[in-house]
Design a protein around this motif. Structure first.
Motif, PDB file in Angstrom:
ATOM      1  N   THR A  48       0.229  12.871   0.335  1.00 21.56           N
ATOM      2  CA  THR A  48      -0.191  11.547  -0.013  1.00 21.56           C
ATOM      3  C   THR A  48      -1.067  11.049   1.002  1.00 21.56           C
ATOM      4  O   THR A  48      -0.893  12.004   2.260  1.00 21.56           O
ATOM      5  N   PRO A  49      -1.571  10.057   0.963  1.00 20.68           N
ATOM      6  CA  PRO A  49      -2.322  10.367   2.587  1.00 20.68           C
ATOM      7  C   PRO A  49      -2.497   9.258   3.676  1.00 20.68           C
ATOM      8  O   PRO A  49      -1.107   8.770   3.539  1.00 20.68           O
ATOM      9  N   THR A  50      -3.015   9.753   4.462  1.00 19.76           N
ATOM     10  CA  THR A  50      -1.981   8.942   5.718  1.00 19.76           C
ATOM     11  C   THR A  50      -2.466   7.213   5.889  1.00 19.76           C
ATOM     12  O   THR A  50      -3.303   6.971   5.826  1.00 19.76           O
ATOM     13  N   ILE A  51      -1.362   6.650   6.217  1.00 20.46           N
ATOM     14  CA  ILE A  51      -1.519   5.308   5.785  1.00 20.46           C
ATOM     15  C   ILE A  51      -1.918   4.594   7.565  1.00 20.46           C
ATOM     16  O   ILE A  51      -1.270   5.362   8.370  1.00 20.46           O
TER      17      ILE A  51
ATOM     18  N   GLN B 211       1.775   1.954  -3.549  1.00 23.13           N
ATOM     19  CA  GLN B 211       0.759   2.289  -4.219  1.00 23.13           C
ATOM     20  C   GLN B 211       0.265   3.830  -3.976  1.00 23.13           C
ATOM     21  O   GLN B 211      -0.052   4.386  -5.477  1.00 23.13           O
ATOM     22  N   CYS B 212       0.152   4.157  -3.176  1.00 22.65           N
ATOM     23  CA  CYS B 212       0.705   5.663  -2.514  1.00 22.65           C
ATOM     24  C   CYS B 212       1.652   6.411  -3.308  1.00 22.65           C
ATOM     25  O   CYS B 212       1.339   7.851  -3.445  1.00 22.65           O
TER      26      CYS B 212
ATOM     27  N   LYS C 280       0.753   6.599  -6.540  1.00 20.89           N
ATOM     28  CA  LYS C 280      -0.302   7.600  -7.446  1.00 20.89           C
ATOM     29  C   LYS C 280      -0.493   8.747  -7.013  1.00 20.89           C
ATOM     30  O   LYS C 280      -0.997   9.555  -8.037  1.00 20.89           O
ATOM     31  N   ALA C 281       0.288   9.121  -6.412  1.00 23.97           N
ATOM     32  CA  ALA C 281       0.413  10.813  -5.910  1.00 23.97           C
ATOM     33  C   ALA C 281       1.427  11.371  -6.969  1.00 23.97           C
ATOM     34  O   ALA C 281       0.829  12.034  -7.026  1.00 23.97           O
TER      35      ALA C 281
ATOM     36  N   HIS D 112      -0.590  11.510  -9.974  1.00 23.09           N
ATOM     37  CA  HIS D 112      -1.467  12.588 -10.211  1.00 23.09           C
ATOM     38  C   HIS D 112      -1.299  13.853 -10.320  1.00 23.09           C
ATOM     39  O   HIS D 112      -1.673  14.329 -10.921  1.00 23.09           O
TER      40      HIS D 112
ATOM     41  N   VAL E 236       0.506  -1.164  -0.119  1.00 23.08           N
ATOM     42  CA  VAL E 236       0.122   0.004  -0.132  1.00 23.08           C
ATOM     43  C   VAL E 236       0.740   0.726   0.131  1.00 23.08           C
ATOM     44  O   VAL E 236       0.292   2.706  -0.856  1.00 23.08           O
ATOM     45  N   ILE E 237       1.979   1.198   0.809  1.00 21.69           N
ATOM     46  CA  ILE E 237       2.821   2.471   0.772  1.00 21.69           C
ATOM     47  C   ILE E 237       3.627   2.854  -0.679  1.00 21.69           C
ATOM     48  O   ILE E 237       3.639   3.867  -1.412  1.00 21.69           O
TER      49      ILE E 237
END
Length: 111
Positions: free
Chosen positions: A82-85, A23-24, A27-28, A31, A20-21
């Protein structure tokens, strides 16, 4: 310090596909249309952290893992957010060994 946007391609120090890290981070960058390449890939947290410390590239790490050799890049440097994980631990197996290991992980991750 150089500005993030001065780099043609961003050298990523990252975990393997499926993380997931990873992927984040991808994606960032996608984007904001920023090209990147995988400068170093490892499933080992310590290896990824060490590669970042030694300047092989940038990566996403938990804030509590930072030390004097690492620093946070922010929007001031042109870095996309980036989103918080949130890491979640689920212990499905029963037994003292599993409980001890789960307790160890909880303590390690909370430091």
């Amino acid at each position: 310090m150089e500005h993030f946007n001065e780099h043609q391609e961003i050298p990523l120090v990252i975990f393997p596909d499926g993380c997931v890290i990873r992927q984040c981070a991808i994606k960032a960058l996608e984007h904001v249309g920023k090209p990147y390449f995988f400068a170093y890939v490892s499933a080992s947290f310590e290896n990824v952290k060490s590669a970042i410390e030694h300047g092989l590239g940038i990566g996403l790490l938990p804030r509590n893992s930072l030390n004097d050799a690492l620093y946070v890049l922010s929007s001031e440097h042109g870095v996309p957010s980036t989103p918080t994980i949130q890491l979640v631990l689920h212990v499905a197996a029963q037994g003292e060994l599993y409980s001890l290991f789960a307790d160890y992980l909880r303590r390690s991750l909370s430091e």
